[in-house]
Design a protein around this motif. Structure first.
Motif, short mmCIF file in Angstrom:
data_model
loop_
_atom_site.label_atom_id
_atom_site.label_comp_id
_atom_site.label_asym_id
_atom_site.label_seq_id
_atom_site.Cartn_x
_atom_site.Cartn_y
_atom_site.Cartn_z
N ILE A 16 7.31 15.25 -5.82
CA ILE A 16 7.90 14.04 -5.26
C ILE A 16 7.30 12.87 -6.04
N ARG A 17 8.14 11.91 -6.43
CA ARG A 17 7.67 10.77 -7.22
C ARG A 17 7.93 9.46 -6.48
N TYR A 18 6.93 8.59 -6.55
CA TYR A 18 7.04 7.24 -6.02
C TYR A 18 6.59 6.28 -7.12
N SER A 19 6.97 5.02 -6.98
CA SER A 19 6.56 3.99 -7.91
C SER A 19 6.13 2.77 -7.11
N ILE A 20 4.93 2.26 -7.41
CA ILE A 20 4.41 1.10 -6.68
C ILE A 20 3.78 0.12 -7.67
N PRO A 21 3.74 -1.17 -7.31
CA PRO A 21 2.97 -2.11 -8.13
C PRO A 21 1.49 -1.96 -7.79
N GLU A 22 0.65 -2.26 -8.77
CA GLU A 22 -0.79 -2.20 -8.50
C GLU A 22 -1.19 -3.31 -7.52
N GLU A 23 -2.40 -3.18 -6.98
CA GLU A 23 -2.99 -4.20 -6.10
C GLU A 23 -2.31 -4.33 -4.75
N LEU A 24 -1.58 -3.31 -4.29
CA LEU A 24 -1.00 -3.38 -2.95
C LEU A 24 -2.12 -3.41 -1.91
N ALA A 25 -1.86 -4.07 -0.80
CA ALA A 25 -2.85 -4.15 0.27
C ALA A 25 -3.06 -2.78 0.90
N LYS A 26 -4.25 -2.57 1.44
CA LYS A 26 -4.56 -1.33 2.13
C LYS A 26 -3.58 -1.13 3.28
N ASN A 27 -3.14 0.09 3.49
CA ASN A 27 -2.17 0.51 4.51
C ASN A 27 -0.75 0.08 4.22
N SER A 28 -0.46 -0.37 2.99
CA SER A 28 0.93 -0.64 2.59
C SER A 28 1.67 0.69 2.49
N VAL A 29 2.94 0.68 2.88
CA VAL A 29 3.74 1.91 2.87
C VAL A 29 4.28 2.16 1.47
N VAL A 30 4.00 3.36 0.95
CA VAL A 30 4.52 3.79 -0.35
C VAL A 30 5.90 4.42 -0.16
N GLY A 31 6.04 5.24 0.85
CA GLY A 31 7.30 5.90 1.18
C GLY A 31 7.10 6.80 2.38
N ASN A 32 8.20 7.29 2.94
CA ASN A 32 8.09 8.21 4.07
C ASN A 32 8.01 9.63 3.53
N LEU A 33 6.79 10.12 3.44
CA LEU A 33 6.53 11.42 2.85
C LEU A 33 7.16 12.54 3.67
N ALA A 34 7.08 12.46 4.98
CA ALA A 34 7.65 13.50 5.84
C ALA A 34 9.15 13.64 5.59
N LYS A 35 9.86 12.53 5.56
CA LYS A 35 11.30 12.55 5.32
C LYS A 35 11.62 13.11 3.94
N ASP A 36 10.87 12.64 2.92
CA ASP A 36 11.13 13.09 1.55
C ASP A 36 10.82 14.57 1.35
N LEU A 37 9.93 15.12 2.16
CA LEU A 37 9.60 16.55 2.08
C LEU A 37 10.46 17.39 3.01
N GLY A 38 11.27 16.75 3.83
CA GLY A 38 12.13 17.49 4.76
C GLY A 38 11.39 17.99 5.98
N LEU A 39 10.32 17.30 6.36
CA LEU A 39 9.55 17.69 7.54
C LEU A 39 9.96 16.84 8.73
N SER A 40 9.96 17.45 9.89
CA SER A 40 10.29 16.74 11.12
C SER A 40 9.08 15.93 11.59
N VAL A 41 9.32 14.69 12.00
CA VAL A 41 8.24 13.83 12.46
C VAL A 41 7.57 14.40 13.71
N ARG A 42 8.33 15.04 14.57
CA ARG A 42 7.73 15.59 15.79
C ARG A 42 6.86 16.81 15.52
N ASP A 43 7.04 17.46 14.34
CA ASP A 43 6.20 18.61 13.97
C ASP A 43 4.92 18.20 13.23
N LEU A 44 4.79 16.92 12.89
CA LEU A 44 3.65 16.48 12.08
C LEU A 44 2.28 16.77 12.70
#
Length: 148
Positions: free
Chosen positions: A33-61
C-alpha cells in the motif's frame, strides 16, 4: 557426487514445502500500500485510512490488533478508526539526505488471522530550508545592445 545429490534433495524439499507452508497462512503475503505525504506534518495528522485500504472492517479492528511494526515509529494506527497517523515529526532531509525519492517502508501486522501488510510512504519535500549562496551579492553587467 553425493554432495550434489544432497543439494538436489534440499532444493526438491524446498520446492515442495514452500507452497505448502504459504498455503497455511492465506493472505499473509500481500501487495504494498502506498501513500504520499509532505514532510513536517503535525503529530497525529492522518495519512490515510489503513483499515479501508487493506479491506479490513473497522468493527473487527480491536480483535485484529492492527499495528505498525517498525524500528522507528514515524507512524501509528488509530485502533478505533484504522487511520494511519503521523507518530513523530518527519524531516525528509534528515532521513533521506539529498536522495530525489524519499520512501519510508514498514510493515503493519493484523492478528486473528495473522496478516502482514507492506506499506510505503513517500515523503515529499516542502522546501523548508533557505537557499545558501557562496556570495552575498552578485554584480551583473548587461550591455544596452543585449537582446531581452
Amino acid at each position: 557426487m553425493k554432495a550434489s545429490a544432497g543439494r538436489y534433495g534440499l532444493v526438491w524439499w524446498l520446492q515442495v514445502l514452500l507452497p505448502f507452508l504459504l498455503s497455511l497462512f492465506p493472505g499473509a503475503l500481500s501487495d504494498q500500500i502506498r501513500y504520499s505525504i509532505p514532510e513536517e506534518l503535525a503529530k497525529n495528522s492522518v495519512v490515510g485510512n489503513l483499515a479501508k485500504d487493506l479491506g479490513l472492517s473497522v468493527r473487527d479492528l480491536p480483535a485484529r490488533k492492527l499495528r505498525v511494526s517498525a524500528e522507528r515509529e514515524y507512524f501509528t494506527v488509530n485502533p478505533e478508526s484504522g487511520d494511519l497517523l503521523v507518530g513523530d515529526r518527519i524531516d525528509r532531509e534528515q532521513i533521506c539526505g539529498k536522495q530525489p525519492l524519499c520512501v519510508l517502508d514498514f510493515d503493519t501486522v493484523a492478528e486473528n488471522p495473522l496478516n502482514i501488510f507492506y506499506i510505503a510512504v513517500i515523503v515529499q519535500d516542502i522546501n523548508d530550508n533557505t537557499p545558501l549562496f557562496k556570495q552575498s551579492k552578485i554584480h551583473l553587467k548587461i550591455g544596452e545592445s543585449t537582446n531581452a
